[in-house]
Design a protein around this motif. Structure first.
Motif, PDB file in Angstrom:
ATOM      1  N   MET A   1     -16.740  13.046  14.830  1.00  0.00           N
ATOM      2  CA  MET A   1     -15.698  12.536  13.953  1.00  0.00           C
ATOM      3  C   MET A   1     -16.010  12.930  12.505  1.00  0.00           C
ATOM      4  SD  MET A   1     -16.502   8.417  13.708  1.00  0.00           S
ATOM      5  CE  MET A   1     -15.410   8.166  12.311  1.00  0.00           C
ATOM      6  N   ARG A   2     -14.972  12.858  11.655  1.00  0.00           N
ATOM      7  CA  ARG A   2     -15.156  13.304  10.267  1.00  0.00           C
ATOM      8  C   ARG A   2     -14.564  12.304   9.277  1.00  0.00           C
ATOM      9  NH1 ARG A   2     -16.559  17.880   8.493  1.00  0.00           N
ATOM     10  NH2 ARG A   2     -15.478  17.476   6.548  1.00  0.00           N
ATOM     11  N   LEU A   3     -15.219  12.159   8.142  1.00  0.00           N
ATOM     12  CA  LEU A   3     -14.624  11.461   7.004  1.00  0.00           C
ATOM     13  C   LEU A   3     -14.435  12.517   5.909  1.00  0.00           C
ATOM     14  CD1 LEU A   3     -16.190   9.148   8.581  1.00  0.00           C
ATOM     15  CD2 LEU A   3     -16.251   7.946   6.393  1.00  0.00           C
ATOM     16  N   ASP A   4     -13.220  12.617   5.381  1.00  0.00           N
ATOM     17  CA  ASP A   4     -12.952  13.614   4.341  1.00  0.00           C
ATOM     18  C   ASP A   4     -12.500  12.942   3.061  1.00  0.00           C
ATOM     19  OD1 ASP A   4     -13.355  16.367   5.332  1.00  0.00           O
ATOM     20  OD2 ASP A   4     -11.998  15.682   6.918  1.00  0.00           O
ATOM     21  N   ASP A   5     -13.269  13.131   1.996  1.00  0.00           N
ATOM     22  CA  ASP A   5     -12.923  12.619   0.662  1.00  0.00           C
ATOM     23  C   ASP A   5     -12.519  11.146   0.685  1.00  0.00           C
ATOM     24  OD1 ASP A   5     -13.402  14.893  -0.828  1.00  0.00           O
ATOM     25  OD2 ASP A   5     -11.485  15.769  -0.206  1.00  0.00           O
ATOM     26  N   VAL A   6     -13.243  10.364   1.458  1.00  0.00           N
ATOM     27  CA  VAL A   6     -12.874   8.956   1.616  1.00  0.00           C
ATOM     28  C   VAL A   6     -13.293   8.151   0.382  1.00  0.00           C
ATOM     29  CG1 VAL A   6     -13.497   6.851   2.892  1.00  0.00           C
ATOM     30  CG2 VAL A   6     -12.804   8.915   4.133  1.00  0.00           C
ATOM     31  N   ALA A   7     -12.389   7.309  -0.062  1.00  0.00           N
ATOM     32  CA  ALA A   7     -12.707   6.329  -1.119  1.00  0.00           C
ATOM     33  C   ALA A   7     -12.233   4.970  -0.633  1.00  0.00           C
ATOM     34  CB  ALA A   7     -12.012   6.714  -2.416  1.00  0.00           C
ATOM     35  N   PHE A   8     -12.941   3.929  -1.040  1.00  0.00           N
ATOM     36  CA  PHE A   8     -12.570   2.587  -0.577  1.00  0.00           C
ATOM     37  C   PHE A   8     -12.865   1.544  -1.648  1.00  0.00           C
ATOM     38  CE2 PHE A   8     -13.520  -1.514   1.217  1.00  0.00           C
ATOM     39  CZ  PHE A   8     -12.394  -1.733   2.000  1.00  0.00           C
ATOM     40  N   ARG A   9     -11.914   0.605  -1.797  1.00  0.00           N
ATOM     41  CA  ARG A   9     -12.186  -0.595  -2.605  1.00  0.00           C
ATOM     42  C   ARG A   9     -11.561  -1.783  -1.880  1.00  0.00           C
ATOM     43  NH1 ARG A   9      -8.712   1.012  -7.968  1.00  0.00           N
ATOM     44  NH2 ARG A   9      -6.803   1.635  -6.919  1.00  0.00           N
ATOM     45  N   TYR A  10     -12.153  -2.948  -2.085  1.00  0.00           N
ATOM     46  CA  TYR A  10     -11.700  -4.120  -1.347  1.00  0.00           C
ATOM     47  C   TYR A  10     -10.390  -4.672  -1.896  1.00  0.00           C
ATOM     48  CZ  TYR A  10     -15.797  -4.316   1.622  1.00  0.00           C
ATOM     49  OH  TYR A  10     -16.740  -4.011   2.576  1.00  0.00           O
ATOM     50  N   HIS A  11     -10.144  -4.480  -3.193  1.00  0.00           N
ATOM     51  CA  HIS A  11      -8.926  -5.027  -3.790  1.00  0.00           C
ATOM     52  C   HIS A  11      -8.249  -3.951  -4.623  1.00  0.00           C
ATOM     53  CE1 HIS A  11     -10.381  -8.898  -2.579  1.00  0.00           C
ATOM     54  NE2 HIS A  11     -11.525  -8.665  -3.201  1.00  0.00           N
ATOM     55  N   ARG A  12      -6.904  -3.975  -4.560  1.00  0.00           N
ATOM     56  CA  ARG A  12      -6.153  -3.063  -5.415  1.00  0.00           C
ATOM     57  C   ARG A  12      -6.586  -3.335  -6.857  1.00  0.00           C
ATOM     58  NH1 ARG A  12      -0.258  -2.605  -6.199  1.00  0.00           N
ATOM     59  NH2 ARG A  12      -0.216  -4.858  -5.921  1.00  0.00           N
ATOM     60  N   ARG A  13      -6.840  -2.373  -7.608  1.00  0.00           N
ATOM     61  CA  ARG A  13      -7.332  -2.489  -8.989  1.00  0.00           C
ATOM     62  C   ARG A  13      -8.802  -2.916  -9.077  1.00  0.00           C
ATOM     63  NH1 ARG A  13      -2.572  -2.521 -12.136  1.00  0.00           N
ATOM     64  NH2 ARG A  13      -0.819  -3.247 -10.916  1.00  0.00           N
ATOM     65  N   GLY A  14      -9.422  -3.238  -7.916  1.00  0.00           N
ATOM     66  CA  GLY A  14     -10.847  -3.585  -7.943  1.00  0.00           C
ATOM     67  C   GLY A  14     -11.682  -2.319  -8.100  1.00  0.00           C
ATOM     68  N   PRO A  15     -13.017  -2.478  -8.246  1.00  0.00           N
ATOM     69  CA  PRO A  15     -13.865  -1.287  -8.389  1.00  0.00           C
ATOM     70  C   PRO A  15     -13.952  -0.539  -7.052  1.00  0.00           C
ATOM     71  CG  PRO A  15     -15.200  -3.275  -8.216  1.00  0.00           C
ATOM     72  CD  PRO A  15     -13.774  -3.729  -8.248  1.00  0.00           C
ATOM     73  N   TRP A  16     -14.070   0.790  -7.142  1.00  0.00           N
ATOM     74  CA  TRP A  16     -14.297   1.565  -5.920  1.00  0.00           C
ATOM     75  C   TRP A  16     -15.707   1.269  -5.436  1.00  0.00           C
ATOM     76  CZ3 TRP A  16     -10.316   3.781  -3.590  1.00  0.00           C
ATOM     77  CH2 TRP A  16      -9.195   4.114  -4.348  1.00  0.00           C
ATOM     78  N   VAL A  17     -15.833   0.892  -4.183  1.00  0.00           N
ATOM     79  CA  VAL A  17     -17.168   0.656  -3.614  1.00  0.00           C
ATOM     80  C   VAL A  17     -17.753   1.991  -3.147  1.00  0.00           C
ATOM     81  CG1 VAL A  17     -18.440  -0.521  -1.772  1.00  0.00           C
ATOM     82  CG2 VAL A  17     -16.571  -1.702  -2.934  1.00  0.00           C
ATOM     83  N   LEU A  18     -16.893   2.852  -2.577  1.00  0.00           N
ATOM     84  CA  LEU A  18     -17.324   4.186  -2.145  1.00  0.00           C
ATOM     85  C   LEU A  18     -16.299   5.217  -2.605  1.00  0.00           C
ATOM     86  CD1 LEU A  18     -18.381   3.374   1.539  1.00  0.00           C
ATOM     87  CD2 LEU A  18     -19.920   3.862  -0.367  1.00  0.00           C
ATOM     88  N   ARG A  19     -16.793   6.400  -2.968  1.00  0.00           N
ATOM     89  CA  ARG A  19     -15.894   7.496  -3.394  1.00  0.00           C
ATOM     90  C   ARG A  19     -16.455   8.811  -2.873  1.00  0.00           C
ATOM     91  NH1 ARG A  19     -13.423   6.346  -9.274  1.00  0.00           N
ATOM     92  NH2 ARG A  19     -11.842   7.704  -8.416  1.00  0.00           N
ATOM     93  N   ASP A  20     -15.535   9.777  -2.716  1.00  0.00           N
ATOM     94  CA  ASP A  20     -15.935  11.156  -2.375  1.00  0.00           C
ATOM     95  C   ASP A  20     -16.838  11.221  -1.148  1.00  0.00           C
ATOM     96  OD1 ASP A  20     -14.641  11.978  -4.711  1.00  0.00           O
ATOM     97  OD2 ASP A  20     -16.449  11.630  -5.901  1.00  0.00           O
ATOM     98  N   VAL A  21     -16.534  10.408  -0.153  1.00  0.00           N
ATOM     99  CA  VAL A  21     -17.394  10.410   1.039  1.00  0.00           C
ATOM    100  C   VAL A  21     -16.858  11.434   2.036  1.00  0.00           C
ATOM    101  CG1 VAL A  21     -18.343   9.062   2.933  1.00  0.00           C
ATOM    102  CG2 VAL A  21     -17.926   7.976   0.710  1.00  0.00           C
ATOM    103  N   THR A  22     -17.641  12.499   2.229  1.00  0.00           N
ATOM    104  CA  THR A  22     -17.287  13.523   3.204  1.00  0.00           C
ATOM    105  C   THR A  22     -18.481  13.692   4.128  1.00  0.00           C
ATOM    106  OG1 THR A  22     -15.773  14.653   1.729  1.00  0.00           O
ATOM    107  CG2 THR A  22     -16.727  15.981   3.487  1.00  0.00           C
ATOM    108  N   LEU A  23     -18.267  13.454   5.404  1.00  0.00           N
ATOM    109  CA  LEU A  23     -19.376  13.620   6.344  1.00  0.00           C
ATOM    110  C   LEU A  23     -18.840  13.792   7.746  1.00  0.00           C
ATOM    111  CD1 LEU A  23     -20.059  10.651   7.992  1.00  0.00           C
ATOM    112  CD2 LEU A  23     -20.544  10.039   5.650  1.00  0.00           C
ATOM    113  N   SER A  24     -19.670  14.413   8.595  1.00  0.00           N
ATOM    114  CA  SER A  24     -19.281  14.513   9.996  1.00  0.00           C
ATOM    115  C   SER A  24     -20.393  13.924  10.856  1.00  0.00           C
ATOM    116  CB  SER A  24     -19.006  15.969  10.365  1.00  0.00           C
ATOM    117  OG  SER A  24     -20.180  16.709  10.195  1.00  0.00           O
TER     118      SER A  24
END
Ligand SMILES: Nc1ncnc2c1ncn2[C@@H]1O[C@H](COP(=O)(O)OP(=O)(O)OP(=O)(O)O)[C@@H](O)[C@H]1O
Length: 241
Positions: A1-24
């Protein structure tokens, strides 16, 4: 499986917890996820498991049968171990005898008729592991699986994980206690500064400066305190008695 350029934050306008995550992650691989407290390891595991959707980017080719054991098994459910695992087996259409098999392998067969809220932390952890392992998952995600486990099960688990991986399961594990790192051929990811990097074989994660702290406790509490500290990822040395 692959993650491409994944970014995640728990709340809209909240801080990004993860950014630019690309991995297989390839079938049959075992990946250890390292990083400091709060770095985002559990968040990454939830994204890989599909329990959280990325805010940006994509996750592709996730195996359909997923086993996930959270960092803390939710014991506030009014079931016995047997009925909880029976329900999980039915939902996943796993054979019913799988409950006895995993209860025996993880040494909690004597607890099958105990209610979940009455379990010790380590026993609850084993039930969480059994529900993740029972359905021959194509993707197995374990968040700090060794925390609170007794020594015998701590020694058994890496072999179980290696067995599943050799059958093609993709395994991802966060492991403060570094019980899994000696598994041959293990891949390692480091979560730091909001992103994920792959560590080369032998490369050490960014190590914090260490210091020695002497803790004095009543003799009767020593085992409990030692287990707690180890579960939090600290190295504990006991002076010779
Ligand atoms: N449900 C949530 N809602 C909002 N913020 C959260 C939530 N869960 C985690 N966070 C935040 O996301 C960041 C990453 O947390 P996460 O639990 O993924 O870290 P971790 O590396 O697994 O930490 P630990 O080693 O302590 O388990 C932290 O700042 C945390 O406060």
């Amino acid at each position: 499986m692959r993650l491409d350029d994944v970014a995640f934050r728990y709340h809209r306008r909240g801080p990004w917890v993860l950014r630019d995550v690309t991995l297989s992650l390839s079938p049959g691989s075992v990946t250890e996820v390292t990083g400091r407290n709060g770095a985002g390891k559990s968040t990454l595991l939830r994204l890989i498991a599909g329990l959280r959707a990325p805010g940006q980017g994509s996750v592709r080719d996730r195996p359909s049968r997923i086993g996930y054991a959270p960092e803390r098994f939710p014991v506030d459910q009014p079931f016995t171990v047997r009925s909880y695992l029976g329900h999980m087996a039915a939902v996943r259409r796993a054979p019913k005898d799988t409950i006895g098999t995993w209860a025996e392998r993880l040494s909690f067969d004597h607890l099958l008729d105990v209610r979940l809220p009455e379990l010790s932390k380590g026993s609850a952890q084993k039930v969480g592991l059994a529900q993740a392992l029972m359905d021959d998952p194509g993707l197995l995600i374990l968040d700090e699986p060794f925390a609170g486990l007794d020594a015998a099960t701590r020694d058994t688990l890496p072999g179980l994980i290696a067995g599943l991986a050799s059958g093609g399961t993709t395994v991802v594990i966060s492991d403060h206690q570094r019980c899994i790192e000696s598994l041959p051929g293990i891949d390692r990811l480091q979560v730091a500064n909001g992103t994920v990097t792959r560590l080369a074989p032998g490369e050490e994660p960014d190590a914090p400066r260490l210091t020695v702290l002497e803790v004095v406790v009543p003799e009767a509490d020593a085992d409990t305190v030692e287990t707690k500290l180890r579960a939090d990822g600290y190295t504990v040395r006991r002076p010779d008695q």
